[in-house]
Design an enzyme around this catalytic site. Sequence first.
Site: not given
Length: 479
Positions: A319, A451, A188-189, A279
């Site tokens: 989730d 900056h 799995g990538a 998942r």
Amino acid sequence: MADKFDLIVIGAGPGGYVTAIRAAQLGLKTACVEKWQDSKGGVAHGGTCLNVGCIPSKALLEASHKFVEARDDFDDLGIATGDVKMDVGKMMARKDKIVKNLTGGISGLFKANGVTAINGTGKVIGEKQVEVTDFDGKTSTHEADNIVVAAGSVPVEIPPTPLTEGLIVDSTGALEFDETPGRLGVIGAGVIGLELGSVWNRLGSEVTVLEAMDDFLPMVDGAIAKDTQKLLKKQGLDIRLGAKVTGSEVKGQEVVVKYADADGEKEITFDKLIVCVGRKPYTQGVIADGVNVDLDERGFVTVDDQCRTSVPGVYAIGDCVRGPMLAHKASEEGMMVADIIAGQKAEVNYDAIPSVIYTFPEVAWVGMTEQDAKEQGIEVSTGAFPFAANGRAMANNATEGSAKVIADAETDRILGLHIVGQHAGEMIAQGVIAMEFGSSAEDLALTCYAHPTMSESIHEAALAVDGHAIHMANRKKRK
Ligand code: FAD
Ligand code: AMP
């Protein structure tokens, strides 16, 4: 029957604990039920994120990145280090200490905010009833006007690679290796596979990532994904796309993995294999039979835009419901639900949820990709700026990557920001805020940036949207 609450939350991950704290702050009598036990049998609040997810993985990513810097980059800065060695045990002990501090911290926050922590496994047994089985197996029933299910998720297992103690592991196992594996396979990538693969690659493993899909990071803007793939390859990650794992065999202390790609069946041998194929929601047993909270075919609790389930007064977040599986998405939903229960108006802007892959450099994005916009028939103007042309990036030894702003061609409204570069995970907040406020690319272009900062690349990318980047030859004509 024990105490009656305004709200009982089941699960104390970043979804559940945030809901509980917010609700208590808003004056609701709140309890939070958690079943996670630490190695000593006490409760461990914080869910996947704090115990085996976001935090421990970042502790290992930081340590392994510093190791690589000390080994490979310090010499160039004029710092002589001698032989740089990694003590994996010490790295793990530091990670465990961070986890312990944070999980203990949640328990402290519960106390400070007046949230009642109930230790044990919670189950919704009626519209307003939660049954809890404590760590000794005793059950009690608690009443609440509102219930939030925040039960989270668990790793997906696939039949070709059954988990095998110490050899074939999931993401949790990969956070616990006591030494650096020689040959490490990752299936799995996705975000987790790339992060964990990076940790062990940096520490010396020969890492091969097997990914079934032909596309690399399809959710990220094409140009940024391409850059990322190149950078990770340069670091030594062997990412094989279109490689679907079909089987495995444990032979002594080795794992032989079978996979199929465009050229046919292949075999590869590893010392350890990490299965990172996604998942799935953890909703088993959280809702009693007979309680009509609908689940979809994949086991996610079905909810509307405001996380209401099919049963009035019962909400679900994080989730275990639709949407990206991210800690901050779970927390945002928790804040929204607590506000709604307390009688306030609230919503989550699902179009402006950032994602980050904490590799080096980091990959971060929010909103649409150029491809998404095209598919939806939206004409876009884009502006990109490479960190190679940023002074701070040069000083930081971090010139790899670029930032890309995607804006609506007609209105100039920012639709997305995609970055690969050092601190991309911090810089993405600029895109999130810009999108939350409905900013145009010109708004960013007219903003004063300090900056020298990496963020100036985002300023320049915004300027480049209509061909006005200062430190780059613009591809577009100035208007
Ligand atoms: P969880 O964190 O899973 O929490 C659910 C809690 O509910 C658990 O503590 C569980 O024990 C408890 N529970 C479940 N059922 C019951 C019950 N019946 N009774 C009582 N308690 C119960 N996300 C990010 O945003 N950024 C990252 O960098 C990131 N890195 C990750 C790295 C890894 C290796 C992994 C595995 C995940 C990572 N994630 C990351 C994802 C993130 O961890 C999840 O999206 C997040 O934890 C989801 O929060 P949650 O509250 O919905 O669920
Ligand atoms: P994520 O859902 O982002 O964690 O990514 C999981 C990745 O695992 C996805 O890109 C899937 O395509 C990949 N995957 C799932 N099953 C297999 C398999 N059998 N072989 C190789 N890759 C897989």
